[in-house]
Design a protein around this motif. Sequence first.
Motif, PDB file in Angstrom:
ATOM      1  N   GLU A  97       0.831  -1.192   0.000  1.00 34.57           N
ATOM      2  CA  GLU A  97       0.000   0.000   0.000  1.00 34.57           C
ATOM      3  C   GLU A  97       0.878   1.260   0.000  1.00 34.57           C
ATOM      4  O   GLU A  97       1.906   1.306   0.676  1.00 34.57           O
ATOM      5  CB  GLU A  97      -0.926   0.019   1.225  1.00 34.57           C
ATOM      6  CG  GLU A  97      -1.947  -1.112   1.213  1.00 34.57           C
ATOM      7  CD  GLU A  97      -2.769  -1.203   2.482  1.00 34.57           C
ATOM      8  OE1 GLU A  97      -3.944  -1.580   2.401  1.00 34.57           O
ATOM      9  OE2 GLU A  97      -2.214  -0.907   3.574  1.00 34.57           O
ATOM     10  N   PHE A  98       0.443   2.263  -0.764  1.00 31.60           N
ATOM     11  CA  PHE A  98       1.153   3.534  -0.856  1.00 31.60           C
ATOM     12  C   PHE A  98       0.161   4.657  -0.586  1.00 31.60           C
ATOM     13  O   PHE A  98      -0.856   4.775  -1.280  1.00 31.60           O
ATOM     14  CB  PHE A  98       1.747   3.721  -2.261  1.00 31.60           C
ATOM     15  CG  PHE A  98       2.956   2.871  -2.556  1.00 31.60           C
ATOM     16  CD1 PHE A  98       4.194   3.468  -2.786  1.00 31.60           C
ATOM     17  CD2 PHE A  98       2.860   1.489  -2.621  1.00 31.60           C
ATOM     18  CE1 PHE A  98       5.307   2.690  -3.077  1.00 31.60           C
ATOM     19  CE2 PHE A  98       3.973   0.704  -2.907  1.00 31.60           C
ATOM     20  CZ  PHE A  98       5.206   1.302  -3.136  1.00 31.60           C
ATOM     21  N   ILE A  99       0.452   5.491   0.411  1.00 30.22           N
ATOM     22  CA  ILE A  99      -0.395   6.643   0.701  1.00 30.22           C
ATOM     23  C   ILE A  99      -0.193   7.675  -0.401  1.00 30.22           C
ATOM     24  O   ILE A  99       0.914   8.175  -0.594  1.00 30.22           O
ATOM     25  CB  ILE A  99      -0.056   7.247   2.067  1.00 30.22           C
ATOM     26  CG1 ILE A  99      -0.307   6.238   3.179  1.00 30.22           C
ATOM     27  CG2 ILE A  99      -0.863   8.524   2.303  1.00 30.22           C
ATOM     28  CD1 ILE A  99       0.168   6.702   4.548  1.00 30.22           C
ATOM     29  N   CYS A 100      -1.251   7.997  -1.124  1.00 35.21           N
ATOM     30  CA  CYS A 100      -1.164   8.916  -2.257  1.00 35.21           C
ATOM     31  C   CYS A 100      -1.962  10.180  -1.935  1.00 35.21           C
ATOM     32  O   CYS A 100      -3.193  10.141  -1.868  1.00 35.21           O
ATOM     33  CB  CYS A 100      -1.695   8.250  -3.522  1.00 35.21           C
ATOM     34  SG  CYS A 100      -1.589   9.276  -4.999  1.00 35.21           S
ATOM     35  N   ILE A 101      -1.252  11.279  -1.706  1.00 31.79           N
ATOM     36  CA  ILE A 101      -1.882  12.556  -1.360  1.00 31.79           C
ATOM     37  C   ILE A 101      -2.203  13.316  -2.642  1.00 31.79           C
ATOM     38  O   ILE A 101      -1.318  13.569  -3.464  1.00 31.79           O
ATOM     39  CB  ILE A 101      -0.956  13.406  -0.472  1.00 31.79           C
ATOM     40  CG1 ILE A 101      -0.467  12.602   0.740  1.00 31.79           C
ATOM     41  CG2 ILE A 101      -1.672  14.678  -0.033  1.00 31.79           C
ATOM     42  CD1 ILE A 101      -1.540  12.169   1.702  1.00 31.79           C
ATOM     43  N   ASN A 102      -3.455  13.687  -2.810  1.00 32.46           N
ATOM     44  CA  ASN A 102      -3.918  14.341  -4.046  1.00 32.46           C
ATOM     45  C   ASN A 102      -4.123  15.841  -3.893  1.00 32.46           C
ATOM     46  O   ASN A 102      -4.791  16.462  -4.719  1.00 32.46           O
ATOM     47  CB  ASN A 102      -5.224  13.694  -4.517  1.00 32.46           C
ATOM     48  CG  ASN A 102      -5.020  12.250  -4.938  1.00 32.46           C
ATOM     49  OD1 ASN A 102      -3.961  11.879  -5.433  1.00 32.46           O
ATOM     50  ND2 ASN A 102      -6.044  11.431  -4.720  1.00 32.46           N
ATOM     51  N   THR A 103      -3.551  16.419  -2.850  1.00 29.45           N
ATOM     52  CA  THR A 103      -3.691  17.850  -2.637  1.00 29.45           C
ATOM     53  C   THR A 103      -2.307  18.465  -2.449  1.00 29.45           C
ATOM     54  O   THR A 103      -1.365  17.792  -2.033  1.00 29.45           O
ATOM     55  CB  THR A 103      -4.583  18.150  -1.417  1.00 29.45           C
ATOM     56  OG1 THR A 103      -4.787  19.562  -1.309  1.00 29.45           O
ATOM     57  CG2 THR A 103      -3.970  17.635  -0.128  1.00 29.45           C
ATOM     58  N   GLY A 104      -2.188  19.740  -2.780  1.00 30.98           N
ATOM     59  CA  GLY A 104      -0.931  20.446  -2.588  1.00 30.98           C
ATOM     60  C   GLY A 104       0.219  19.812  -3.346  1.00 30.98           C
ATOM     61  O   GLY A 104       0.086  19.384  -4.497  1.00 30.98           O
ATOM     62  N   ALA A 105       1.365  19.701  -2.672  1.00 31.10           N
ATOM     63  CA  ALA A 105       2.563  19.116  -3.272  1.00 31.10           C
ATOM     64  C   ALA A 105       2.586  17.602  -3.149  1.00 31.10           C
ATOM     65  O   ALA A 105       3.567  16.972  -3.543  1.00 31.10           O
ATOM     66  CB  ALA A 105       3.810  19.714  -2.631  1.00 31.10           C
ATOM     67  N   GLY A 106       1.523  17.031  -2.602  1.00 34.62           N
ATOM     68  CA  GLY A 106       1.456  15.572  -2.482  1.00 34.62           C
ATOM     69  C   GLY A 106       2.097  15.028  -1.228  1.00 34.62           C
ATOM     70  O   GLY A 106       2.417  13.844  -1.160  1.00 34.62           O
ATOM     71  N   LYS A 107       2.257  15.877  -0.205  1.00 37.50           N
ATOM     72  CA  LYS A 107       2.847  15.438   1.053  1.00 37.50           C
ATOM     73  C   LYS A 107       1.771  15.393   2.141  1.00 37.50           C
ATOM     74  O   LYS A 107       0.751  16.071   2.057  1.00 37.50           O
ATOM     75  CB  LYS A 107       3.979  16.381   1.468  1.00 37.50           C
ATOM     76  CG  LYS A 107       5.153  16.374   0.492  1.00 37.50           C
ATOM     77  CD  LYS A 107       6.345  17.120   1.061  1.00 37.50           C
ATOM     78  CE  LYS A 107       7.545  16.992   0.128  1.00 37.50           C
ATOM     79  NZ  LYS A 107       8.769  17.604   0.705  1.00 37.50           N
ATOM     80  N   VAL A 108       2.043  14.601   3.171  1.00 39.22           N
ATOM     81  CA  VAL A 108       1.031  14.437   4.217  1.00 39.22           C
ATOM     82  C   VAL A 108       0.753  15.759   4.919  1.00 39.22           C
ATOM     83  O   VAL A 108      -0.379  16.017   5.351  1.00 39.22           O
ATOM     84  CB  VAL A 108       1.444  13.353   5.236  1.00 39.22           C
ATOM     85  CG1 VAL A 108       1.283  11.965   4.645  1.00 39.22           C
ATOM     86  CG2 VAL A 108       2.865  13.558   5.733  1.00 39.22           C
TER      87      VAL A 108
END
Length: 338
Positions: A97-108
Amino acid sequence: MRITSVTTMKDEAPFILEWVAYHRLIGLNDILVFSNDCSDGTDDMLDRLDDLGLIRHYPNPSMFTGNPKHHLQVVRYINTFSRLRRSDWVTSFDADEFICINTGAGKVEDLFNDMPDTDVWSMSQLNFGHGGVSEYTDALMGEQFHYCWDYHSNFFTRQNKRGTKSMTRMAAKPVEIRNHSCVFDPAAQNNLIMRNGSGAHIKDVDLSRDVKSLLHPDYGFDLVQLNHYPLRSIDSFLLKRMRGNANHDNADYGIKYWRKYDFNVVRNDSIARWIPDVRAMRDDLLKDPVLGPLHRSAVENAQNRIAGLKQNEHVQGLMAAINRYVRRNPGILAQAAG
């Protein structure tokens, strides 16, 4: 800010460097990995990553207790770690599993900054099929696997749902960390804000229990999704079958499991923006005099194991069943090939 993740591993050596590089890049800075029964160099690679300060590697307590429910043993063990109570955020997820951030620069941190009042982020799985990839190669997940379930269709017989893992703000004072989510005192639930992957406030979920899935329309993916690669390539699936299940030692990764996940309905490249940075970081890790040889040995070992498995009569039967299923259920791959 300390963001802690908890993961169990067994025989994941060929895939470790990408997974660690990616999650370090998006902001997980306290990666705890618990390994058990490894036979492919996973332990040695994790030890070296620990030496380099990139993760913390521990033996799974199941190695001492003899309990084959490896995930559950870790969950019980980490609740004795006072240091997790001092973390700002805690999450638990798997090596596929890979946490994929879809907002901003893609960081948590972009996710946390978007809605700073959130106590629990529920990250719904976006399940990726094999995407037409048959052979195992030493390439990044984001380079190989592009086709997955769509965001909202029902892929189950009875309920339209998605599996979920959560990120929990520890200042919200959960009473226990579980495999999928933290749990809270029932009396405290009304004061908590839980959001789905689209940022919607989810109010009708019992947070006094481990939240393993969300039903439609409660799940979402706009801000964060959990890319899940349960199959990888056909060859890699054979390695997964040989490794076995982390909680149920009699479970069989056979054609039934393949049919459950191999829906190549849409293309999703949300994670692709990280490929250059992940490749660069993995390349740097491969320059390490210890990690480099260990990774190359893991790749060669995986190739040899796959070749050996393909000589087995039962494995040949499984591969024939998989190939029949793939031909009959190409999904969007039929259009991509055309």
